[in-house]
Design a protein around this motif. Structure first.
Motif, PDB file in Angstrom:
ATOM      1  N   ILE A 136       0.863  -1.179   0.000  1.00 46.27           N
ATOM      2  CA  ILE A 136       0.000   0.000   0.000  1.00 46.27           C
ATOM      3  C   ILE A 136       0.898   1.227   0.000  1.00 46.27           C
ATOM      4  O   ILE A 136       1.835   1.332   0.791  1.00 46.27           O
ATOM      5  N   LEU A 142       0.839   5.481   0.132  1.00 47.90           N
ATOM      6  CA  LEU A 142       0.115   6.715   0.391  1.00 47.90           C
ATOM      7  C   LEU A 142       0.482   7.708  -0.704  1.00 47.90           C
ATOM      8  O   LEU A 142       1.668   7.950  -0.953  1.00 47.90           O
ATOM      9  N   ASN A 175      -4.756   9.699  -0.433  1.00 49.26           N
ATOM     10  CA  ASN A 175      -5.429   8.422  -0.683  1.00 49.26           C
ATOM     11  C   ASN A 175      -4.405   7.293  -0.770  1.00 49.26           C
ATOM     12  O   ASN A 175      -3.222   7.528  -0.988  1.00 49.26           O
ATOM     13  N   TYR A 176      -4.908   6.078  -0.633  1.00 53.98           N
ATOM     14  CA  TYR A 176      -4.045   4.905  -0.661  1.00 53.98           C
ATOM     15  C   TYR A 176      -4.169   4.161  -1.982  1.00 53.98           C
ATOM     16  O   TYR A 176      -5.254   4.054  -2.540  1.00 53.98           O
ATOM     17  N   TYR A 177      -3.044   3.642  -2.449  1.00 52.08           N
ATOM     18  CA  TYR A 177      -3.001   2.800  -3.640  1.00 52.08           C
ATOM     19  C   TYR A 177      -2.522   1.424  -3.199  1.00 52.08           C
ATOM     20  O   TYR A 177      -1.497   1.304  -2.515  1.00 52.08           O
ATOM     21  N   THR A 178      -3.226   0.383  -3.579  1.00 53.91           N
ATOM     22  CA  THR A 178      -2.860  -0.991  -3.228  1.00 53.91           C
ATOM     23  C   THR A 178      -2.498  -1.741  -4.492  1.00 53.91           C
ATOM     24  O   THR A 178      -3.186  -1.637  -5.505  1.00 53.91           O
ATOM     25  N   VAL A 202       3.551   2.507   2.847  1.00 49.57           N
ATOM     26  CA  VAL A 202       3.082   2.428   4.231  1.00 49.57           C
ATOM     27  C   VAL A 202       2.830   1.007   4.716  1.00 49.57           C
ATOM     28  O   VAL A 202       2.665   0.791   5.916  1.00 49.57           O
ATOM     29  N   TYR A 203       2.805   0.035   3.799  1.00 49.06           N
ATOM     30  CA  TYR A 203       2.477  -1.322   4.225  1.00 49.06           C
ATOM     31  C   TYR A 203       2.920  -2.311   3.159  1.00 49.06           C
ATOM     32  O   TYR A 203       2.854  -2.013   1.968  1.00 49.06           O
ATOM     33  N   CYS A 244     -12.355   2.979   4.531  1.00 55.33           N
ATOM     34  CA  CYS A 244     -11.188   3.775   4.916  1.00 55.33           C
ATOM     35  C   CYS A 244     -10.753   3.497   6.349  1.00 55.33           C
ATOM     36  O   CYS A 244      -9.570   3.336   6.632  1.00 55.33           O
ATOM     37  N   THR A 262      -8.885   0.226   6.617  1.00 52.24           N
ATOM     38  CA  THR A 262      -7.560   0.318   6.005  1.00 52.24           C
ATOM     39  C   THR A 262      -6.594   1.015   6.948  1.00 52.24           C
ATOM     40  O   THR A 262      -5.475   0.558   7.151  1.00 52.24           O
ATOM     41  N   LYS A 263      -7.024   2.110   7.566  1.00 57.83           N
ATOM     42  CA  LYS A 263      -6.159   2.815   8.505  1.00 57.83           C
ATOM     43  C   LYS A 263      -5.829   1.929   9.712  1.00 57.83           C
ATOM     44  O   LYS A 263      -4.707   1.933  10.211  1.00 57.83           O
ATOM     45  N   LEU A 281      -3.120  -0.500   8.746  1.00 56.66           N
ATOM     46  CA  LEU A 281      -1.815   0.149   8.653  1.00 56.66           C
ATOM     47  C   LEU A 281      -1.198   0.445  10.012  1.00 56.66           C
ATOM     48  O   LEU A 281       0.007   0.492  10.162  1.00 56.66           O
TER      49      LEU A 281
END
Length: 92
Positions: free
Chosen positions: A15, A17, A22-25, A60-61, A83, A86-87, A90
């Motif tokens: 993942i 940031l 926003n997050y991209y996976t 971030v992950y 969301c 997801t947080k 993380l």
């Protein structure tokens, strides 16, 4: 046989940031290479279309030990999380 197993279980789910918050996976076999592609280092245009209008800010992950199939399944699970979930993932 063990060598083949090691190769097939060498997929990562990661993942990133983005600069927009926003997050991209995504999934890959090489997180550092994929990060550089997303950042456009060395003129690479292999990064995700998602990062054409924004830039990656921080990895971030990451999870390892997946096969291609389980990595794709896990990516799908993470993308479907709300969301808050997801947080939470993380943070722990």
């Amino acid at each position: 046989m063990a060598e083949q197993e090691i190769k097939t279980n060498h997929w990562f789910v990661y993942i990133i940031l983005g600069t927009d918050g926003n997050y991209y996976t995504g999934i890959t076999t090489d997180v550092n290479r994929r990060w550089n592609e997303h950042c456009g280092h060395s003129g690479s245009k292999l990064g995700a279309k998602y990062f054409r209008g924004r830039k990656p800010k921080q990895l971030v992950y990451q999870e390892d030990g997946h096969t291609r199939s389980t990595a794709s399944q896990r990516e799908f699970q993470i993308k479907k999380m709300i969301c808050f979930a997801t947080k939470f993932l993380l943070e722990y």
